[in-house]
Design a protein around this motif. Structure first.
Motif, short mmCIF file in Angstrom:
data_model
loop_
_atom_site.label_atom_id
_atom_site.label_comp_id
_atom_site.label_asym_id
_atom_site.label_seq_id
_atom_site.Cartn_x
_atom_site.Cartn_y
_atom_site.Cartn_z
N ILE A 660 0.85 -1.19 0.00
CA ILE A 660 0.00 0.00 0.00
C ILE A 660 0.88 1.24 0.00
N ARG A 662 0.54 5.14 0.77
CA ARG A 662 -0.39 6.07 1.42
C ARG A 662 -0.01 7.51 1.06
N GLN A 680 -0.63 11.33 -9.58
CA GLN A 680 -0.49 10.01 -10.19
C GLN A 680 0.75 9.35 -9.61
N SER A 693 -0.61 4.31 -11.83
CA SER A 693 -1.96 4.40 -11.28
C SER A 693 -2.85 5.25 -12.17
N ASP A 694 -4.14 5.19 -11.91
CA ASP A 694 -5.06 6.14 -12.51
C ASP A 694 -4.81 7.50 -11.87
N ILE A 696 -5.43 10.34 -9.45
CA ILE A 696 -6.01 10.33 -8.11
C ILE A 696 -6.34 11.76 -7.70
N VAL A 704 -5.20 9.01 1.18
CA VAL A 704 -5.64 8.06 0.15
C VAL A 704 -4.66 6.90 0.12
N ASP A 705 -5.18 5.68 0.16
CA ASP A 705 -4.36 4.47 0.05
C ASP A 705 -4.54 3.84 -1.32
N LYS A 706 -3.42 3.46 -1.94
CA LYS A 706 -3.47 2.78 -3.23
C LYS A 706 -2.63 1.51 -3.16
N GLU A 707 -3.20 0.41 -3.64
CA GLU A 707 -2.51 -0.88 -3.58
C GLU A 707 -1.84 -1.20 -4.90
#
Length: 745
Positions: A660, A662, A680, A693-694, A696, A704-707
């Motif tokens: 993740i 963050r 991004q 990533s898309d 954000i 915001v968390d992105k995996e």
């Protein structure tokens, strides 16, 4: 307004008991049904083909049942195509619920227009009903113009473009009365008597009339407006391109009689060929270019203006008169960089397009060479003032450089190329333009050594030059090819080499010209990327420029008739002995067994083995006056929301394939702007991007968390960038731990 008036009446009636009977015995108001559906009103309609009374009664009973069951709690309009006194089970609804009587729709319309506009309607009934259909989506002002006869019911300015784009689809959506009226208007436009024709045939005739008008500069305002709108429409332009391809120009078409915004390259080529054929007739060329001025600088239909017209204009409007006022080398340099380098660019662009068409390029080349001859005669007059400042340039630059400095060292980046790059970048960044004088001979081994090493020491191998630079400066300089630059690279001092221009030029010679615009794009993109990565300064320098020989005859080549031992190159000679040729310039430059370098007072090559076209090594402004540019960021006047990666510690050891990232966006108390930011995340492994990533959107005071996954890598780098500006905001290293994820045990 038509739909608004209708819905206002319907909704007012629905308020009573949620049921309305709309009487339209003539069936002229069926155009209203889609309006009702769009407003989420259920419509139940009678069948016009049922004529027997008992069948009609049965139908009305079933319609009523449907309304009270299927649409029990919803609004319902009964659309009835019968007289009120012919109704049975729906008759009482006209009185107990609501009834909109459109038995005479023209009277209903006239009343609406009078109530809202205060105007009496003089249109006949069929035309008024047609106007009602066309009035859907129009405002009250449109109705006022129609009623007062200030505007046509069908406005071709609005309707022509969708029609010619797809004639069948356009007319198939129109009611018969509108279709007939529209076709009549088209026949008026074409000055023809009305004849029923297939839509495609009619569209072809309209477009042909438009094209004929452009060719002869006899085009109506309506068709010219259509052309401009069509050319400016990304949606409709593909059909225009198809029509253009299918249009056949008359063999007698005259480019000087055409409309200045025409779309025919054939006419442009015909005009250019006539200019080329008469290039020595100054009066002819001046007159024709003046006629073309409106076309070249028009803001209309730019899509169909060949870019090379700008180059032709630059070539023939080059002013060499200021050369007479150049009384020193500095004045000459200012003239060359500010004026003549643009002429060099123009002829290079023209070579790219017309090199294989000698009937065009040879006269243009001849004209350019006349201008260049005047330039060179003045330039060679300052030979005694010439002094190169390339020796040891990079050691001096890096010795005083602060961290986050990047230097791009190009090979063969001529001044006009760098100037174009700078002009593209100055829209967003600060640009400082200076020049450097290349050393002699202006070739790669000699001048790269001058840049990296200095002290007139020549190192043939590039790796040795880099080692010397690092040792001299005592700085940790990272060396990479420019093409390999990406967000994943981190270095305080970065040197990027770009050899494509010289390398491709020497391999492909004049064929390489077609690739130069791609090289410029690479430079623009990479300099912007470096600044967005956080580099405070980006320098662009090069070893030498180049000349292009264009079309070359054997007689144009220079005889390398030197005494003693010599080494002949395309643009210079090395000799052991001093020469006495007055057409050559001498430079004391020991190299191996040779003592002197000689360059001709010309841009032509010496007679050598091999191909010709792209060359360097000589002593012309195009080879010697080279860019020394610096790029930096312009400080923003408004603050942006700060966004950063907040879990870097956790990312040092990740026990699983997934991790993740963050993002934290704490808003500072004084931050009045930037309440939201679009960012991004890019992931790199081995300096290669493998995941992204898309975009954000993150709000102030939010997390915001992105995996992501490692993707078979054990260590990756995350780069956080601003999605709009591409500015690098933060980075983090993510390492996969050898420990297995124990699932909380």
């Amino acid at each position: 307004m038509t739909e608004q008036w209708l819905i206002q009446d319907i909704k007012k009636l629905l308020r009573h008991r949620n049921r309305v009977v709309m009487l339209d015995p003539t069936g002229q108001c069926s155009f209203s049904l889609p309006i009702l559906h769009q407003n989420h009103i259920n419509v139940i309609q009678t069948d016009n083909s049922i004529t027997e009374q008992w069948q009609q009664e049965k139908e009305e009973l079933m319609l009523r049942h449907e309304a009270e069951t299927t649409f029990k709690d919803g609004p319902v309009v009964f659309y009835v195509t019968r007289q009120q006194d012919k109704l049975s089970f729906l008759f009482d609804y006209c009185f107990t619920h609501g009834c909109l009587d459109l038995s005479h729709p023209q009277d209903w319309l006239k009343k609406k227009i009078f109530n809202h506009a205060g105007l009496q309607v003089q249109l006949d009934n069929p035309m008024l009903l047609t106007a009602a259909k066309l009035g859907i989506g129009k405002d009250l002002a449109w109705w006022k113009k129609i009623v007062q006869d200030l505007e046509e019911v069908i406005n071709l300015d609005d309707e022509l473009l969708p029609f010619v784009h797809n004639p069948d689809a356009y007319l198939n959506t129109k009611d018969a009365d509108i279709k007939r009226l529209f076709e009549e208007k088209l026949h008026e436009l074409l000055s023809q008597q009305y004849i029923s024709k297939p839509p495609k045939t009619l569209a072809d005739e309209v477009v042909k009339r438009m094209f004929d008008g452009l060719v002869n500069n006899e085009i109506s305002e309506t068709l010219l407006a259509l052309y401009y709108k069509w050319a400016d429409s990304a949606t409709y332009r593909p059909s225009l391109d198809t029509y253009i391809r299918n249009y056949k120009l008359n063999g007698t078409a005259n480019p000087w009689s055409a409309h200045p915004d025409h779309c025919f390259v054939k006419l442009d080529l015909l005009a250019l060929k006539q200019i080329a054929e008469n290039v020595r007739d100054k009066s002819f060329v001046s007159d024709k270019l003046q006629k073309l001025k409106k076309r070249i600088f028009s803001s209309k239909a730019q899509l169909f203006l060949p870019a090379w017209w700008q180059d032709v204009w630059s070539l023939f409007h080059a002013d060499t008169n200021p050369l007479s006022a150049c009384n020193n080398l500095n004045a000459f340099v200012e003239y060359y960089t500010g004026t003549f380098s643009k002429v060099d660019r123009a002829i290079r662009n023209l070579y790219e397009i017309f090199l294989n068409d000698a009937t065009i390029i040879r006269p243009l080349q001849e004209y350019y060479e006349g201008l260049n001859h005047l330039l060179l005669q003045t330039w060679f007059g300052f030979y005694s003032e010439y002094k190169s400042d390339q020796q040891g340039y990079l050691p001096k630059l890096f010795s005083t450089a602060k961290p986050k400095t990047a230097v791009i060292v190009g090979d063969g980046v001529r001044y006009e190329i760098a100037d174009f790059v700078a002009n593209e970048l100055q829209k967003h960044f600060k640009v400082e333009k200076q020049i450097m004088m290349a050393d002699m001979p202006s070739e790669t081994e000699h001048n790269m050594s001058a840049l990296y090493v200095g002290n007139r020491k020549v190192l043939p191998l590039h790796k040795d030059r880099e080692a010397s630079l690092s040792q001299t400066t005592s700085k940790t300089i990272v060396y990479i090819p420019l093409e390999q630059l990406n967000y994943g690279i981190e270095a305080d001092y970065l040197l990027l080499t770009y050899k494509d221009i010289d390398s491709v030029g020497e391999k492909l010679q004049q064929a390489a010209i077609k690739l130069f615009s791609e090289f410029e794009t690479v430079l623009v993109d990479k300099i912007a990327l470096l600044l967005n990565m956080g580099y405070q300064e980006v320098h662009l320098i090069t070893d030498h420029g180049f000349v292009l020989t264009g079309l070359l005859d054997e007689a144009d080549k220079i005889d390398p008739n030197a005494t003693g031992k010599k080494e002949v190159h395309e643009r210079f000679l090395r000799t052991q002995d001093k020469q006495t040729n007055g057409e050559w310039l001498a430079f004391e430059e020991p190299y191996g067994e040779y003592n002197y370098v000689y360059a001709a007072k010309n841009h032509r090559p010496f007679k050598t083995k091999g191909v010709y076209g792209f060359s360097h090594g000589g002593f012309t402004p195009q080879e010697i006056i080279i860019p020394k540019f610096k790029f930096s960021k312009i400080k923003s006047q408004t603050s942006q929301l700060e966004v950063f990666i907040s879990n870097k510690t956790d990312l040092n050891e990740v026990p699983s394939e997934l991790f993740i990232i963050r993002l934290d966006a704490p808003k500072a108390p004084t931050d009045l702007f930037g309440g939201i930011r679009k960012v991004q995340i890019k992931l790199y492994a081995g300096n290669k991007e493998y995941q992204c990533s898309d975009i954000i959107s993150i709000d102030a005071n939010s997390i915001v968390d992105k995996e992501f996954s490692f993707g078979s890598n054990t260590q990756v780098q995350a780069v956080l960038i601003d999605a709009a500006t591409q500015e690098q905001l933060d980075t983090a290293i993510i390492k996969k731990s050898n420990l297995r994820d124990l699932g909380g045990l």
